[in-house]
Scaffold this active site. Structure first.
Site, PDB file in Angstrom:
ATOM      1  N   GLY A 215       0.849  13.695  17.470  1.00 29.54           N
ATOM      2  CA  GLY A 215       0.179  14.597  18.405  1.00 29.54           C
ATOM      3  C   GLY A 215      -1.128  15.044  17.747  1.00 29.54           C
ATOM      4  O   GLY A 215      -1.122  15.466  16.579  1.00 29.54           O
TER       5      GLY A 215
ATOM      6  N   GLN B 297       8.067   9.025  23.070  1.00 22.04           N
ATOM      7  CA  GLN B 297       7.800  10.463  22.857  1.00 22.04           C
ATOM      8  C   GLN B 297       8.267  11.299  24.054  1.00 22.04           C
ATOM      9  O   GLN B 297       8.668  12.459  23.882  1.00 22.04           O
ATOM     10  CB  GLN B 297       6.296  10.702  22.648  1.00 22.04           C
ATOM     11  CG  GLN B 297       5.758  10.212  21.332  1.00 22.04           C
ATOM     12  CD  GLN B 297       5.199   8.811  21.435  1.00 22.04           C
ATOM     13  OE1 GLN B 297       5.622   8.021  22.271  1.00 22.04           O
ATOM     14  NE2 GLN B 297       4.264   8.477  20.577  1.00 22.04           N
TER      15      GLN B 297
ATOM     16  N   ASP C 235      -6.183  12.669  22.892  1.00 20.26           N
ATOM     17  CA  ASP C 235      -6.404  12.427  21.458  1.00 20.26           C
ATOM     18  C   ASP C 235      -7.873  12.490  21.099  1.00 20.26           C
ATOM     19  O   ASP C 235      -8.234  12.793  19.974  1.00 20.26           O
ATOM     20  CB  ASP C 235      -5.811  11.078  21.042  1.00 20.26           C
ATOM     21  CG  ASP C 235      -4.303  11.205  20.959  1.00 20.26           C
ATOM     22  OD1 ASP C 235      -3.646  11.109  22.009  1.00 20.26           O
ATOM     23  OD2 ASP C 235      -3.800  11.477  19.853  1.00 20.26           O
TER      24      ASP C 235
ATOM     25  N   LYS D 156      -2.210   8.750  25.005  1.00 23.70           N
ATOM     26  CA  LYS D 156      -1.121   7.781  24.804  1.00 23.70           C
ATOM     27  C   LYS D 156      -1.196   6.618  25.790  1.00 23.70           C
ATOM     28  O   LYS D 156      -1.454   6.807  26.980  1.00 23.70           O
ATOM     29  CB  LYS D 156       0.214   8.528  24.943  1.00 23.70           C
ATOM     30  CG  LYS D 156       1.467   7.710  24.810  1.00 23.70           C
ATOM     31  CD  LYS D 156       1.513   6.856  23.555  1.00 23.70           C
ATOM     32  CE  LYS D 156       1.319   7.658  22.286  1.00 23.70           C
ATOM     33  NZ  LYS D 156       1.018   6.776  21.112  1.00 23.70           N
TER      34      LYS D 156
HETATM   35  O1  MRU Z   1       1.100   8.612  19.036  1.00 23.29           O
HETATM   36  P1  MRU Z   1       1.219  10.077  19.283  1.00 23.29           P
HETATM   37  O2  MRU Z   1       2.610  10.542  19.551  1.00 23.29           O
HETATM   38  O3  MRU Z   1       0.535  10.894  18.203  1.00 23.29           O
HETATM   39  O4  MRU Z   1       0.388  10.319  20.626  1.00 23.29           O
HETATM   40  C1  MRU Z   1       0.273  11.625  21.104  1.00 23.29           C
HETATM   41  C2  MRU Z   1      -0.463  11.745  22.370  1.00 23.29           C
HETATM   42  O5  MRU Z   1      -0.983  10.787  22.911  1.00 23.29           O
HETATM   43  C3  MRU Z   1      -0.637  13.126  22.906  1.00 23.29           C
HETATM   44  O6  MRU Z   1      -0.681  13.124  24.316  1.00 23.29           O
HETATM   45  C4  MRU Z   1      -1.959  13.713  22.382  1.00 23.29           C
HETATM   46  O7  MRU Z   1      -2.027  13.597  20.992  1.00 23.29           O
HETATM   47  C5  MRU Z   1      -2.147  15.128  22.765  1.00 23.29           C
HETATM   48  S1  MRU Z   1      -1.030  16.184  21.939  1.00 23.29           S
HETATM   49  C6  MRU Z   1      -1.360  17.786  22.345  1.00 23.29           C
END
Ligand code: MRU
Length: 336
Positions: free
Chosen positions: A47, A195, A236, A247
């Site tokens: 995240g 997730q 991200d 994601k």
């Molecule tokens: O691969 P991850 O689990 O780190 O991906 C996370 C996401 O895509 C979340 O939607 C993003 O980081 C926002 S978290 C507030």
């Protein structure tokens, strides 16, 4: 929240091990920046905001390595910064937090080393608290977009597990629920590493939110049945023109939402905006190991040596976004 994603305890970083959820609720305790970088890479913590805060603590751990001399300090901080920054490329919060730690240490370079070590810890704790406060503001700013009785679809996990506070996309849901609005949430399972199934469902159920898990490929028929009133996801990295990396699969949901005339909201703190990139095509997209696609929980799903393509993120153009909710307010997107 009933759990802490990250906690600084007696000079060590305690991190909820998200690889084990929902089956085990266990912390790992980290003492070096190398351990923090590895935990970011292997998704013990994930995240965008949470990996930024973890990296800030990683820098504090690097500064507190006792064998480090005054002469070696700034080179070693640069080295730690590079290792942490390279752990995952897409979420800009990681580089943002590392660069902020490096900048404040450089600006205060005259401080003697013992004081500098404490200063680094205080700055990391400050970043942690600021993240929590940005989450609360995102919640308050976004809650006005949701009305009583709405059903929301979310993708991946953009909740407390992904931040140092109450989340971004899920903060909006928590804030609206705390105002007495009755909401239902559909959570996409979010292949390949689930997730949505493992983390969002666990978190929403902990917080007493009415949540229903669907496989990613069920989303279209749920939209077609008219069951979704709004979509909220995290981010991200957001480019200067408002394109959003999030994601893998977020773009699919944005296309569905546009087709069905359902508002598509993105929630993210200031640390997720990257004004140095003109648009989403410039955002580096992490590719992860094919093992994440061909295996689940160690069980093989595809033939040995199957070829894979495993981008961890995709880019949703601003034209498909209704609004971006940040700690500073609500900005209209291309579908406003
Ligand atoms: O691969 P991850 O689990 O780190 O991906 C996370 C996401 O895509 C979340 O939607 C993003 O980081 C926002 S978290 C507030």
């Amino acid at each position: 929240m009933k759990f802490k994603t990250l906690d600084w305890v007696d000079g060590a970083l305690h991190m909820l091990d998200q690889r084990l959820l929902p089956n085990k609720v266990e912390n790992v305790v980290l003492h070096t920046f190398e351990e923090v970088a590895e935990s970011i890479k292997n998704l013990t913590v994930r995240g965008a905001p949470a990996i930024g805060v973890a990296a800030a603590y990683g820098m504090a751990l690097a500064a507190n390595r006792m064998e480090l001399t005054e002469e070696e300090f700034s080179d070693e901080m640069e080295r730690a910064g590079a290792v942490l920054r390279n752990a995952r490329p897409t979420a800009v919060n990681l580089a943002w937090a590392v660069n902020r730690m490096l900048d404040v240490m450089e600006e205060n370079g005259a401080i003697p080393l013992p004081e500098m070590r404490k200063f680094a810890i205080r700055e990391a704790i400050k970043i942690h608290h600021e993240d929590a406060s940005m989450c609360s503001k995102i919640g308050t700013n976004g809650a006005a977009l949701l009305s009583d009785g709405m059903t929301i679809l979310t993708h991946c996990n953009a909740g407390a597990l992904a931040t140092a506070g109450m989340g971004t996309a899920l903060a909006v849901i928590y804030a609206a629920a705390s105002q007495g609005k009755k909401l239902k949430v559909y959570a996409d399972e979010t292949r390949p590493v689930l997730q949505g199934a493992r983390l969002t469902m666990w978190e929403l159920m902990q917080e007493g939110i009415d949540a229903t898990l669907i496989t990613d490929n069920t989303a279209a028929s749920v939209f077609a049945a008219g069951k979704i009133d709004a979509v909220i996801v995290g981010a991200d990295r957001i480019a200067a023109n408002g394109d959003v990396a999030n994601k893998i699969g977020t773009y699919n949901v944005a296309v569905l939402a546009a087709h069905h005339g359902v508002p598509f909201y993105v929630a993210a703190p200031r640390s997720t905006f990257d004004m140095s990139l003109s648009d989403g095509s410039k955002i580096p997209i992490e590719e992860r190991s094919g093992d994440e696609v061909v295996q689940i929980g160690g069980s093989r799903l595809a033939p040995a040596n199957a070829k894979t393509f495993t981008p961890a993120f995709d880019v949703t153009p601003i034209q498909l976004i209704t609004a971006i909710v940040s700690d500073e307010g609500v900005m209209p997107g291309g579908r406003a």
